[in-house]
Design an enzyme around this catalytic site. Sequence first.
Site, PDB file in Angstrom:
ATOM      1  CE  LYS A 131      57.392 -32.073 132.310  1.00  0.00           C
ATOM      2  NZ  LYS A 131      57.284 -31.939 133.786  1.00  0.00           N
ATOM      3  N   GLY A 224      45.798 -23.846 138.179  1.00  0.00           N
ATOM      4  CA  GLY A 224      46.144 -25.102 138.842  1.00  0.00           C
ATOM      5  C   GLY A 224      45.179 -26.220 138.502  1.00  0.00           C
ATOM      6  CG  HIS A 225      46.584 -30.139 139.350  1.00  0.00           C
ATOM      7  ND1 HIS A 225      46.249 -30.263 140.673  1.00  0.00           N
ATOM      8  CD2 HIS A 225      47.933 -30.291 139.287  1.00  0.00           C
ATOM      9  CE1 HIS A 225      47.340 -30.496 141.386  1.00  0.00           C
ATOM     10  NE2 HIS A 225      48.378 -30.501 140.573  1.00  0.00           N
ATOM     11  CG  ASN A 253      50.418 -34.535 137.423  1.00  0.00           C
ATOM     12  OD1 ASN A 253      49.287 -34.080 137.516  1.00  0.00           O
ATOM     13  ND2 ASN A 253      51.349 -34.330 138.332  1.00  0.00           N
ATOM     14  CG  ASP A 255      54.769 -34.701 134.393  1.00  0.00           C
ATOM     15  OD1 ASP A 255      53.963 -35.262 135.160  1.00  0.00           O
ATOM     16  OD2 ASP A 255      55.369 -33.655 134.702  1.00  0.00           O
ATOM     17  CE  LYS A 399      56.137 -33.145 138.217  1.00  0.00           C
ATOM     18  NZ  LYS A 399      54.917 -32.803 137.458  1.00  0.00           N
TER      19      LYS A 399
END
Length: 511
Positions: A131, A224-225, A253, A255, A399
């Site tokens: 992404k 997952g993070h 994140n 993004d 998102k």
Amino acid sequence: MAQRHVSVGCFSTFSEAEAKSSEEWKTSTKLEALGTMEGELAHLLSTCKPDKLAHNKTELSGFRNLFARFLRAKPTVDWSKIEPLPEGAIRSYKSLGTVSEKELIAAQLRKLVVVKLNGGLGTSMGCKGPKSVISVRNDLTFLDLTMQQIQTLNKTYGVDVPLVLMNSFNTNEDTQKVLKKYANVKVSVHTFSQSQYPRINRETLLPIVKSLEADDNECWYPPGHGNFYEAFHNSGLLDKFIADGKEYCFLSNIDNMGATVDLSILNFVLNPPSDHEAPEFLMEVTDKTRADVKGGTLIQYEGRLMLLEIAQVPKDYVDEFKSISKFRIFNTNNLWAKLGAMKRIVTENKLEMEVIVNPKHLDRGLDVIQLETAAGAAIKSFRGAVGVNVPRSRFLPVKKTSDLLLLMSNLYDIDNGSLTLSHQRSFPTTPLVKLGSSFDKVKDYLGRFNGIPDLLELDHLTVSGDVWFGKDVSLKGTVIIIANHGDRIDIPPGSILENKIVSGNLRILEH
């Protein structure tokens, strides 16, 4: 009456015995499930090559511990045990103060590591690869803008703040290729991959993969993070940065374009005021709006700060959880953690994070579950943890293409990789934008705009159906554009739509 009393007493005794028997059965079943899983993991280890044995042993040990926590965990919190947040648990951003001396700022920056979560793919927006390589503004990607931000910081203060990317097995190879183009950028970049755990058959609670040498990505997932802490430690980078004199990491994140290094927060964690112990963990939170009702919030639970996610809320209390009046803030996933504390917690196996069960239906027709954790859930494992209520400008995630539209528009100014709300907008809130399914994929979204509209005076935009925008369109107030099935709406170049409903075949009506 005496007979009735005996009857009730017998029933009560039977119920207690039944409940005890039921709990014992559940416990034995879970122990059996764990034992069966351990046997299956031992078999998997026997299928790997000798040179990969140590790595796979560490990975599967982490997975085994996560699976054991899943078996032990209660699916929801006990709502009656939620306590009011203690005074000082969440501080206002304005109370942090500022630092102006360049030398002091530089000294503090030398103790910082910036980490970006880079494990996600752009598939939900119709893009291939990580992404982080989606273009956000002026053909600059999330990764371009992040590199610009860190380089500017380093040049301004004469420091070398390192950038660390946590990749997943989905993004690692492509990210390594992309990083080659930054050879001349003055940023020290480090990468590591988070864990790769086996997907679990929902019925048997066993891994669907049968051999570690099988080339089948569908059998695996990144957990997952919340996996950051252990994966960072296992990579060797945590020890390296501690040896280099680094003290804190700022995790966010990739993004989230609002997640830049904040000097006031950095000063707060390194030099806390006298009324607060040095926080080993800081979570940036911000005020909830109606668009954020599902976001995780901070609560006091069993004497500790805890991140409460909607999946942990009992069904009867979901509406209360979504209430903006009761739970007024949510987690931005901008997190600051002390490196020494992180090492202590991981090595002592004191990391406590709630397990998120993520069900998936695979293309092959199989129903599986993925066990995941969220990075913010580690807050209860650190000493002196605190939340800081930051401005909304520090939470600009992308998102969906509706988020991309806002960032690509004149609502935001860009300077050395940082996006800030334009001073030409007369109020500090961002518009609510809802784009229909025709705009879901980035390619389709870009094709439907011949130019990004002027959004400086927009409050709310809803677009649905086959809608196309010409150049130099201006949208103001509340604008609703709905093309019915079979209709197409073309917004002519130069149009100014202010408080309008557009429907049918470009009928423009007063709202």
